[in-house]
Design an enzyme around this catalytic site. Structure first.
Site, PDB file in Angstrom:
ATOM      1  N   ASP A 142      -3.931  26.438 -37.863  1.00  0.00           N
ATOM      2  CA  ASP A 142      -4.819  25.345 -38.272  1.00  0.00           C
ATOM      3  C   ASP A 142      -5.017  24.417 -37.073  1.00  0.00           C
ATOM      4  OD1 ASP A 142      -5.643  24.268 -41.377  1.00  0.00           O
ATOM      5  OD2 ASP A 142      -5.873  22.845 -39.718  1.00  0.00           O
ATOM      6  N   GLU A 164      -6.456  25.464 -58.168  1.00  0.00           N
ATOM      7  CA  GLU A 164      -5.435  24.519 -57.730  1.00  0.00           C
ATOM      8  C   GLU A 164      -4.565  24.182 -58.937  1.00  0.00           C
ATOM      9  OE1 GLU A 164      -7.184  21.235 -55.494  1.00  0.00           O
ATOM     10  OE2 GLU A 164      -8.315  22.677 -54.310  1.00  0.00           O
ATOM     11  N   LYS A 175     -18.209  35.581 -56.051  1.00  0.00           N
ATOM     12  CA  LYS A 175     -17.555  34.267 -56.048  1.00  0.00           C
ATOM     13  C   LYS A 175     -18.536  33.172 -56.480  1.00  0.00           C
ATOM     14  CE  LYS A 175     -14.773  30.936 -55.324  1.00  0.00           C
ATOM     15  NZ  LYS A 175     -13.664  30.679 -56.221  1.00  0.00           N
ATOM     16  N   PHE A 205     -12.646  26.614 -71.052  1.00  0.00           N
ATOM     17  CA  PHE A 205     -13.721  25.968 -70.292  1.00  0.00           C
ATOM     18  C   PHE A 205     -14.793  25.376 -71.206  1.00  0.00           C
ATOM     19  CE2 PHE A 205     -13.969  26.150 -65.538  1.00  0.00           C
ATOM     20  CZ  PHE A 205     -12.605  26.305 -65.367  1.00  0.00           C
ATOM     21  N   LEU A 206     -14.408  25.084 -72.455  1.00  0.00           N
ATOM     22  CA  LEU A 206     -15.349  24.448 -73.388  1.00  0.00           C
ATOM     23  C   LEU A 206     -14.842  23.069 -73.789  1.00  0.00           C
ATOM     24  CD1 LEU A 206     -16.790  26.907 -76.068  1.00  0.00           C
ATOM     25  CD2 LEU A 206     -17.946  25.877 -74.109  1.00  0.00           C
ATOM     26  N   CYS A 243     -14.650  22.623 -54.850  1.00  0.00           N
ATOM     27  CA  CYS A 243     -15.329  23.922 -54.995  1.00  0.00           C
ATOM     28  C   CYS A 243     -16.571  23.866 -55.879  1.00  0.00           C
ATOM     29  CB  CYS A 243     -14.352  24.962 -55.530  1.00  0.00           C
ATOM     30  SG  CYS A 243     -13.081  25.383 -54.319  1.00  0.00           S
TER      31      CYS A 243
HETATM   32  N1  LIG Z   1      -9.281  24.932 -52.882  1.00  0.00           N
HETATM   33  C1  LIG Z   1      -9.531  25.882 -53.756  1.00  0.00           C
HETATM   34  O1  LIG Z   1      -9.121  25.807 -54.916  1.00  0.00           O
HETATM   35  C2  LIG Z   1     -10.339  27.087 -53.356  1.00  0.00           C
HETATM   36  C3  LIG Z   1     -10.413  28.188 -54.231  1.00  0.00           C
HETATM   37  C4  LIG Z   1     -11.188  29.291 -53.865  1.00  0.00           C
HETATM   38  C5  LIG Z   1     -11.929  29.253 -52.704  1.00  0.00           C
HETATM   39  N2  LIG Z   1     -11.871  28.152 -51.892  1.00  0.00           N
HETATM   40  C6  LIG Z   1     -12.657  28.165 -50.653  1.00  0.00           C
HETATM   41  O2  LIG Z   1     -11.746  28.296 -49.595  1.00  0.00           O
HETATM   42  C7  LIG Z   1     -12.224  27.600 -48.444  1.00  0.00           C
HETATM   43  C8  LIG Z   1     -11.175  26.622 -47.977  1.00  0.00           C
HETATM   44  O3  LIG Z   1     -10.991  25.668 -48.997  1.00  0.00           O
HETATM   45  P1  LIG Z   1      -9.768  24.650 -48.980  1.00  0.00           P
HETATM   46  O4  LIG Z   1      -9.790  23.945 -50.289  1.00  0.00           O
HETATM   47  O5  LIG Z   1      -8.521  25.368 -48.582  1.00  0.00           O
HETATM   48  O6  LIG Z   1     -10.216  23.670 -47.806  1.00  0.00           O
HETATM   49  P2  LIG Z   1      -9.320  22.686 -46.925  1.00  0.00           P
HETATM   50  O7  LIG Z   1     -10.235  21.685 -46.351  1.00  0.00           O
HETATM   51  O8  LIG Z   1      -8.129  22.247 -47.716  1.00  0.00           O
HETATM   52  O9  LIG Z   1      -8.754  23.621 -45.745  1.00  0.00           O
HETATM   53  C9  LIG Z   1      -9.503  24.080 -44.668  1.00  0.00           C
HETATM   54  C10 LIG Z   1      -8.596  24.077 -43.457  1.00  0.00           C
HETATM   55  O10 LIG Z   1      -9.242  24.753 -42.363  1.00  0.00           O
HETATM   56  C11 LIG Z   1      -8.857  24.095 -41.154  1.00  0.00           C
HETATM   57  N3  LIG Z   1      -9.776  24.509 -40.083  1.00  0.00           N
HETATM   58  C12 LIG Z   1     -11.081  24.186 -39.896  1.00  0.00           C
HETATM   59  N4  LIG Z   1     -11.569  24.820 -38.800  1.00  0.00           N
HETATM   60  C13 LIG Z   1     -10.564  25.575 -38.298  1.00  0.00           C
HETATM   61  C14 LIG Z   1     -10.450  26.472 -37.206  1.00  0.00           C
HETATM   62  N5  LIG Z   1     -11.483  26.729 -36.406  1.00  0.00           N
HETATM   63  N6  LIG Z   1      -9.264  27.060 -36.975  1.00  0.00           N
HETATM   64  C15 LIG Z   1      -8.187  26.819 -37.788  1.00  0.00           C
HETATM   65  N7  LIG Z   1      -8.252  25.993 -38.857  1.00  0.00           N
HETATM   66  C16 LIG Z   1      -9.410  25.376 -39.104  1.00  0.00           C
HETATM   67  C17 LIG Z   1      -8.882  22.633 -41.523  1.00  0.00           C
HETATM   68  O11 LIG Z   1      -8.127  21.847 -40.622  1.00  0.00           O
HETATM   69  C18 LIG Z   1      -8.269  22.672 -42.924  1.00  0.00           C
HETATM   70  O12 LIG Z   1      -6.855  22.500 -42.897  1.00  0.00           O
HETATM   71  C19 LIG Z   1     -13.547  26.968 -48.868  1.00  0.00           C
HETATM   72  O13 LIG Z   1     -14.591  27.849 -48.546  1.00  0.00           O
HETATM   73  C20 LIG Z   1     -13.411  26.895 -50.370  1.00  0.00           C
HETATM   74  O14 LIG Z   1     -14.663  26.860 -51.033  1.00  0.00           O
HETATM   75  C21 LIG Z   1     -11.077  27.084 -52.174  1.00  0.00           C
END
Ligand SMILES: NC(=O)c1ccc[n+]([C@@H]2O[C@H](COP(=O)([O-])OP(=O)(O)OC[C@H]3O[C@@H](n4cnc5c(N)ncnc54)[C@H](O)[C@@H]3O)[C@@H](O)[C@H]2O)c1
Length: 433
Positions: free
Chosen positions: A30, A152, A204, A249-250, A260
């Site tokens: 990260d 989450e 998705k 979900f209702l 998301c």
């Molecule tokens: N949070 C959820 O419940 C969930 C569920 C399914 C899908 N998603 C998808 O997953 C993806 C991530 O979501 P999230 O909630 O974890 O986001 P988030 O913001 O919590 O995490 C993203 C992370 O990526 C890091 N990052 C950005 N650019 C980077 C790089 N070049 N190299 C390394 N790290 C880098 C950021 O510092 C951050 O820690 C999104 O596309 C989201 O839609 C999230």
């Protein structure tokens, strides 16, 4: 197998730790040094039940480490891409800058026989473009899309025992490699769908669009219930008995939020417009509008219950996160309601078991307390906006004893109206008679 996970947020940190649990040798990368420092010490940088234990286990076993240096990922066979795809600042589209940045950087370090596996949620067509990007940068690495469906609050279980695995691949060998990664997950009989990039990306987006639509459908029914004296909770129970509809979900309330659903349905709409298919998902604009209206409705109810104005009135807001068992306040309806009430001049005291830190970053102007009792003391109105177990279990008699006047808005429809009314409360739910 040697695995890297690029992006260690809500998705990536859990995925990295889960991959180590499955026996792989994992490095999580990260760009956020503070996050990496915490993760390396086995400390979860956000609240997710079960994650601290999984992190400690992985780090203790020597199979899990974290770094800010992408070069540490170079030796991995499979690179999972889990960076954020937020909404663009001035449009509904997805901001792909983190995905592009990560892929450009990976192209410089990964082995030619490695596989980059996208997990981030991206607009359909993104994966194809990323292959071109890799080739232009001179990388021969393969690409697959393996969307993530975790919730989450249940992220650990959802990652280790998902409902299904979806692989979007260009080559059967890439699916076989993913089978090796997930061999223990697949051994439990979890369905696996192998398809092309576009279908995997759309699975998705379509799943989130469907879930958002289901929530907004019942919230639209809540609006009709409010105009007719019907009760949306009874209605949901009754239609939910139909197996074709289902009860999950209702739940009518102040709607969906988080990092998301809201941005994903907007990005889907924006992508459909680019594809000349705006009309196909035009209903998602309504889904979004219904969702946002419910926040307004909660605020209007507060004004109504307080006799026409919330100005200078003491209001306890119970909950700040977009859902219970998470500290995530991204696009949180609960935090939005708190901020709107404050904007109308109310003296808001807001509380949440885990979300105060994130809420304060977004809305430093609000008055926060970690104690629900403190929030409720001398309040003239309580508004339950996130259905944490401890708020659902509140004893109305005790709450009545704390407050200046017993009024409650149950904006998630999770309290028992009869017992709150019996304790002397003016009780209002959303869409409830
Ligand atoms: N949070 C959820 O419940 C969930 C569920 C399914 C899908 N998603 C998808 O997953 C993806 C991530 O979501 P999230 O909630 O974890 O986001 P988030 O913001 O919590 O995490 C993203 C992370 O990526 C890091 N990052 C950005 N650019 C980077 C790089 N070049 N190299 C390394 N790290 C880098 C950021 O510092 C951050 O820690 C999104 O596309 C989201 O839609 C999230």
């Amino acid at each position: 197998m040697k695995i890297s996970v690029i992006g260690c947020g809500y998705l990536g940190a859990v995925h990295a730790a889960a991959m180590a649990r499955l026996g792989h040798d994992v490095v999580g990368i990260d760009t956020d040094a503070a996050k990496v420092e915490k993760l390396s010490a086995g400390v979860a940088p956000f609240f997710e039940p079960g994650l601290p234990e999984l992190l400690s286990e992985g780090i203790g076993s020597g199979r899990l480490r974290f770094s800010t240096d992408l070069a540490d990922a170079a030796g991995a066979r499979v690179h999972f891409l889990a960076v954020g795809t937020p909404q663009l600042p001035n449009s509904d589209g997805a901001d792909l800058r983190y995905v592009h940045g990560a892929v450009d950087a990976l192209a410089r370090v990964v082995a030619p026989d490695s596989l980059i596996v996208g997990k981030s949620t991206v607009p359909v067509g993104t994966a194809g473009g990323l292959v071109d990007r890799l080739r232009t940068a001179g990388s021969r690495a393969a690409l697959a899309w393996n969307p993530e469906f975790l919730r989450e609050g249940f992220a650990v279980a959802d990652t280790l025992t998902p409902d299904r695995l979806v692989y979007g691949v260009a080559d059967a060998d890439d699916a076989a490699l993913l089978d090796e990664v997930y061999v223990d997950v697949l051994a439990t009989g979890i369905p696996r769908i192998v398809t092309d990039y576009a279908t995997a990306e759309l699975v998705k987006t379509a799943a989130n669009a469907f879930l958002a639509t289901k929530i907004s459908f019942i919230n639209a029914m809540a609006e009709i219930a409010e105009a007719t004296g019907a009760d949306v909770t009874t209605l949901a129970d009754a239609i939910g008995h139909d197996a074709r509809i289902g009860r999950r979900f209702l739940n009518a309330g102040i709607g969906f939020g988080g990092g998301c659903l809201p941005k994903d349905i907007r990005a889907f709409t924006a992508r459909a417009e680019e594809l000349g298919r705006a009309e196909s998902v035009a209903f998602l604009r309504q889904v979004d509008a219904i969702n946002l209206r419910r926040r307004e409705r909660a605020v209007d109810l507060a004004v109504e219950l307080l006799g026409g104005s919330v100005f200078e009135r003491r209001i306890a807001v119970l909950g700040l996160t977009f859902k219970p068992d998470s500290d995530d306040t991204r696009d949180s309806p609960a935090l939005d309601v708190a901020a709107r009430l404050h904007g109308l001049g109310a003296r808001v005291r807001a509380t949440d078991p885990e979300g105060i830190g994130n809420a304060r970053l977004r809305h430093p102007q609000l008055d926060y307390t970690t104690s629900a009792e403190e929030a409720l003391r001398d309040a003239e109105l309580a508004v339950l906006v996130t259905e944490w177990r401890e708020y659902r279990d509140l004893d109305p008699e005790r709450v009545a004893g704390l407050m200046a006047t017993p009024r409650v808005i149950d904006a998630r429809n999770v309290l028992d109206p009869a017992s709150w009314r019996a304790a002397g409360f003016a009780y209002r739910g959303l869409g409830r008679s």
